[in-house]
Write an enzyme that holds these catalytic residues in place. Sequence first.
Site, mmCIF file in Angstrom:
data_model
loop_
_atom_site.group_PDB
_atom_site.id
_atom_site.type_symbol
_atom_site.label_atom_id
_atom_site.label_comp_id
_atom_site.label_asym_id
_atom_site.label_seq_id
_atom_site.Cartn_x
_atom_site.Cartn_y
_atom_site.Cartn_z
ATOM 1 N N GLU A 294 44.296 39.243 -4.746
ATOM 2 C CA GLU A 294 44.874 37.885 -4.486
ATOM 3 C C GLU A 294 46.429 38.013 -3.754
ATOM 4 O OE1 GLU A 294 43.205 35.697 -8.352
ATOM 5 O OE2 GLU A 294 44.886 36.949 -8.574
ATOM 6 N N CYS A 397 43.825 29.572 -14.495
ATOM 7 C CA CYS A 397 45.357 29.191 -14.432
ATOM 8 C C CYS A 397 45.780 28.020 -13.704
ATOM 9 C CB CYS A 397 46.095 30.664 -13.850
ATOM 10 S SG CYS A 397 45.427 31.076 -12.308
#
Length: 488
Positions: A294, A397
């Site tokens: 990421e 998240c």
Amino acid sequence: MKSNIKTVDYSATRITGGFWREKQDLVRNATIHAVYNRFKETGRIDAVKCDWREGMDEQMKPHHYWDSDVVKWIEGVAYLSMEKREPELEAICDEIIDDFAKNQWDDGYVSSYYTTLFPDKRYTDRNMHELYCMGHLFEAAVAYYEATGKRKLLDVAIKAADHVEDRFKIKRDVPFKTSGHEEIELALVRLYECTGEKRYLDLSKFFIDERGVDEAQVLPKVTNQYFQAHVPTRQQKTAEGHAVRLGYLVSAMADIAREYDDAELLDSCEAIFDNISKKRMYITGGIGQTHNGEAFTVDYDLPNLLAYNETCAAISLVMFANRMLRIRPDSKFSDVIERVIYNGFISGLSDDGEAFFYTNPTEMMPYLFTKEPHRLKGFERWGTANPQRSKVFNTSCCPPNVVRFIPSIANLLYGDDGETLYVHQFMETETKIERGGKTLTVKQTTDYPRDGKVKITILDADTKIAVRIPSWFKGYKGETKLGYAYFD
């Protein structure tokens, strides 16, 4: 460099109409409930009771970052409550907060994961998000206290912060020096601003100063560059590693640079921002070029099909840019904020408010999903990307980050130094600013971004005003300073 520019807090502003009023109503009426329901179904809410035991439903077994999901949801409730109290949601929050308080260790430690499953393994794995979760708890505690006046979660946060200071700064008896996933650094600044306790600001600076200084490698096959711990923070000049971690780190770096008048740290912030905005950011304002970690890759590597562009990363970039505006009003920061909130961020939320994108690629080929794409060489990343928004993720998240971001988005509107009001963004709003016993009322009348006409009305007090002229607009003929037009 010392700046006295303050962000005009979202609580001083009511968004009265237009695009963001619609989104705030959507969060209040749909998103806040949808996220809670998914978190309840998946075990996140009940995990903070710390009563899961072997033999119970494995799907409900606590995860090491679930605490952060829950407290971000509480933070979102707090921001909604500042405008209009929500008794049912508050009651849910109060019950969750009671569980956090009940299960906090005597020394102040907080983690439903370790408390429930591995109480003898605290601080043994730097990558297990202990400080990250506590940081999000600090932010939620401040927001909930400011919105409701209730301080139980704030007391939990203070006790936890004192514990972190004792273990990491005073005793230094933990096998690592700084967080694996940054967040606590910026949260400590918020805790300082709320309590006035400078030890928390100093602790944030301590973590910034220690990061990258002779740190052991976090993971055996991953270099510390991924964690922004490869060199000291003041030597970091490019955006490296996990995009959200980087965004949270540089947000804290900007805070510490401002608070301590640290020109060297500010230079790193400036260099990293320019590297992102000029060489490692998508046209949407999305950041994080690859699914591998990421993370950022290299300059100008911006593949559309394989873009990662996590929604949380977009939020972290806005947080960073907004902090830089507290140091210097410069449209390069506020232009990036505008680009992100209308593109790279808002794409992460569905029109019904109940589904989300974790990643936001800039090209999509749905047919790839019909051919067992995880087996296609080079397309392993399709396990996390999806052509349709999802209601919940294993790593969830982003949904609570959306829940806390939209209700507090008026934080992006104005800066104020007591003499000049800096207009960074344009929204249909009314704002009341207290200045030396007088109230400055500012109204914006606009249907921005659907229409470019913006009327700004100042009532009740004299002020200088500086209005951002967006970089895409070439029609303004007057003088500007760093992209702002100044008026008496």
